[in-house]
Write a protein that holds these residues in place. Structure first.
Motif, short mmCIF file in Angstrom:
data_model
loop_
_atom_site.label_atom_id
_atom_site.label_comp_id
_atom_site.label_asym_id
_atom_site.label_seq_id
_atom_site.Cartn_x
_atom_site.Cartn_y
_atom_site.Cartn_z
N PHE A 79 0.83 -1.21 0.00
CA PHE A 79 0.00 0.00 0.00
C PHE A 79 0.86 1.25 0.00
CE2 PHE A 79 -1.41 3.42 2.83
CZ PHE A 79 -2.42 3.95 2.04
N THR A 80 1.92 1.28 0.81
CA THR A 80 2.79 2.46 0.91
C THR A 80 3.42 2.78 -0.45
OG1 THR A 80 3.29 1.99 3.23
CG2 THR A 80 4.80 3.46 2.06
N HIS A 83 0.65 4.00 -2.79
CA HIS A 83 0.19 5.33 -2.40
C HIS A 83 1.17 6.42 -2.85
CE1 HIS A 83 -1.90 8.37 -0.15
NE2 HIS A 83 -0.89 8.58 0.66
N ILE A 86 0.97 7.01 -6.59
CA ILE A 86 -0.21 7.81 -6.95
C ILE A 86 0.01 9.28 -6.59
CG2 ILE A 86 -2.66 8.19 -6.50
CD1 ILE A 86 -2.07 5.73 -8.19
N TYR A 127 -9.35 11.08 -3.71
CA TYR A 127 -8.46 9.92 -3.59
C TYR A 127 -7.97 9.77 -2.15
CZ TYR A 127 -4.09 7.36 -3.49
OH TYR A 127 -3.07 6.49 -3.13
N ASN A 128 -7.50 10.85 -1.56
CA ASN A 128 -6.97 10.79 -0.20
C ASN A 128 -8.04 10.40 0.82
OD1 ASN A 128 -3.99 11.73 0.06
ND2 ASN A 128 -4.87 13.14 -1.43
N ALA A 130 -10.74 8.61 0.07
CA ALA A 130 -11.09 7.21 -0.21
C ALA A 130 -10.05 6.25 0.35
CB ALA A 130 -11.22 7.01 -1.72
N ILE A 131 -8.77 6.65 0.31
CA ILE A 131 -7.70 5.81 0.84
C ILE A 131 -7.87 5.60 2.34
CG2 ILE A 131 -5.26 5.92 1.47
CD1 ILE A 131 -5.72 4.66 -1.22
N LEU A 134 -10.56 3.01 2.70
CA LEU A 134 -10.11 1.69 2.24
C LEU A 134 -9.16 1.03 3.23
CD1 LEU A 134 -9.89 -0.49 0.06
CD2 LEU A 134 -8.04 0.85 -0.98
N VAL A 135 -8.15 1.77 3.68
CA VAL A 135 -7.18 1.21 4.62
C VAL A 135 -7.84 0.86 5.94
CG1 VAL A 135 -5.10 1.72 5.95
CG2 VAL A 135 -5.22 2.39 3.56
#
Length: 214
Positions: A79-80, A83, A86, A127-128, A130-131, A134-135
Motif C-alpha cells: 500500500f505504501t 500510495h 499515486i 483519492y486521499n 477514499a484511501i 479503504l485502509v
C-alpha cells in the motif's frame, strides 16, 4: 475589490471602441492570477508530500507492531509503495497543469485549463479521503475476522473481559475514529486547496463573462 474586479468594472463602463484593449488587459490579469494559483497548488502538494514522508520516517518501529501481529506487513508495504506512486502522479499532474496554464494564449483555452485544474484537485482530495476509508476497512476486516487475536492484542495481560462486548465497543470506536479522521482531512483540504479553488473559480466566471461579451 481586487485588481481584476476593478478592471472588469472599468471595462464595462467604458466606450465600446476601447473595450478590445481592456478585455486583453483583463485576460492578462486573469491569466497571471490563475497561473500563480496553480503554481501554489503544486507547491503545497510538494510540501504536503514531504510532510507526510517525514512523519512516516519519524514513526517508531514499535508503532507497526500491531500490523505484524495481524500479519499485515505485506499489505502495508504494498500500500505504501502504491500510495506514493499515486501521489507522485498527482504532483506531476499539478506541475503539468501549471506549465500548461502558463502557455495558453486565449480566453477559451484558459477557461478549459482552469476547469481541468479544478477536476485534478478534486480528484486528489477524493483519492486521499477514499484511501482513508479503504485502509481502515482492510485493517478492521482483518482485526475482526479473528476476535480472539484482537482480544490478545488489546488485552496482553489476559484480564477477564467479555469478548462480544469488546468487539462491539471496538467496532463503534473504529467507526467514530474513521469519521473524525475523514472530517479533519476534509476540513484540511477544504481550507488549504479550497482557498485556491475558490479564487480559480472566480477567475473562471470572469473569463466566461468576458468570452460571452466578445
Amino acid at each position: 475589490m481586487d485588481v481584476l474586479d476593478k478592471y472588469k468594472k472599468a471595462w464595462v463602463n467604458q466606450p465600446e471602441d476601447n473595450k478590445q484593449l481592456s478585455s486583453k488587459e483583463i485576460y492578462k490579469l486573469a491569466h497571471s492570477s490563475s497561473s500563480s494559483l496553480v503554481k501554489w497548488i503544486f507547491i503545497i502538494g510538494i510540501l504536503e508530500f514531504i510532510f507526510w514522508g517525514v512523519i512516516n520516517f519519524l514513526v517508531p518501529d514499535s508503532f507497526y507492531k500491531i500490523y505484524e501481529d495481524l500479519n499485515l506487513e505485506t499489505f502495508l508495504q504494498v500500500f505504501t509503495v502504491f500510495h506514493y506512486i499515486i501521489l507522485i502522479a498527482f504532483l506531476y499532474l499539478f506541475y503539468q497543469n501549471y506549465t500548461n496554464i502558463s502557455l495558453v494564449d486565449n480566453t477559451k483555452k484558459l477557461i478549459k485549463k482552469i476547469l481541468k485544474v479544478r477536476k485534478t484537485v478534486n480528484y486528489y482530495v477524493y483519492y486521499n479521503l477514499a484511501i482513508i476509508v479503504l485502509v481502515s476497512f482492510v485493517i478492521n476486516a482483518k482485526i475482526f475476522s479473528n476476535p480472539e487475536k484482537h482480544l490478545d492484542i488489546i488485552n496482553p495481560d489476559n484480564l477477564a473481559m467479555d469478548l462480544s462486548q469488546i468487539v462491539t465497543i471496538s467496532i463503534i470506536s473504529q467507526i467514530i475514529a474513521v469519521i473524525v479522521i475523514l472530517v479533519l482531512f476534509w476540513l484540511f483540504y477544504k481550507l488549504i486547496y479550497g482557498i485556491f479553488l475558490r479564487k480559480l473559480n472566480k477567475n473562471y466566471k470572469e473569463l466566461s463573462k468576458l468570452d460571452e461579451s466578445n
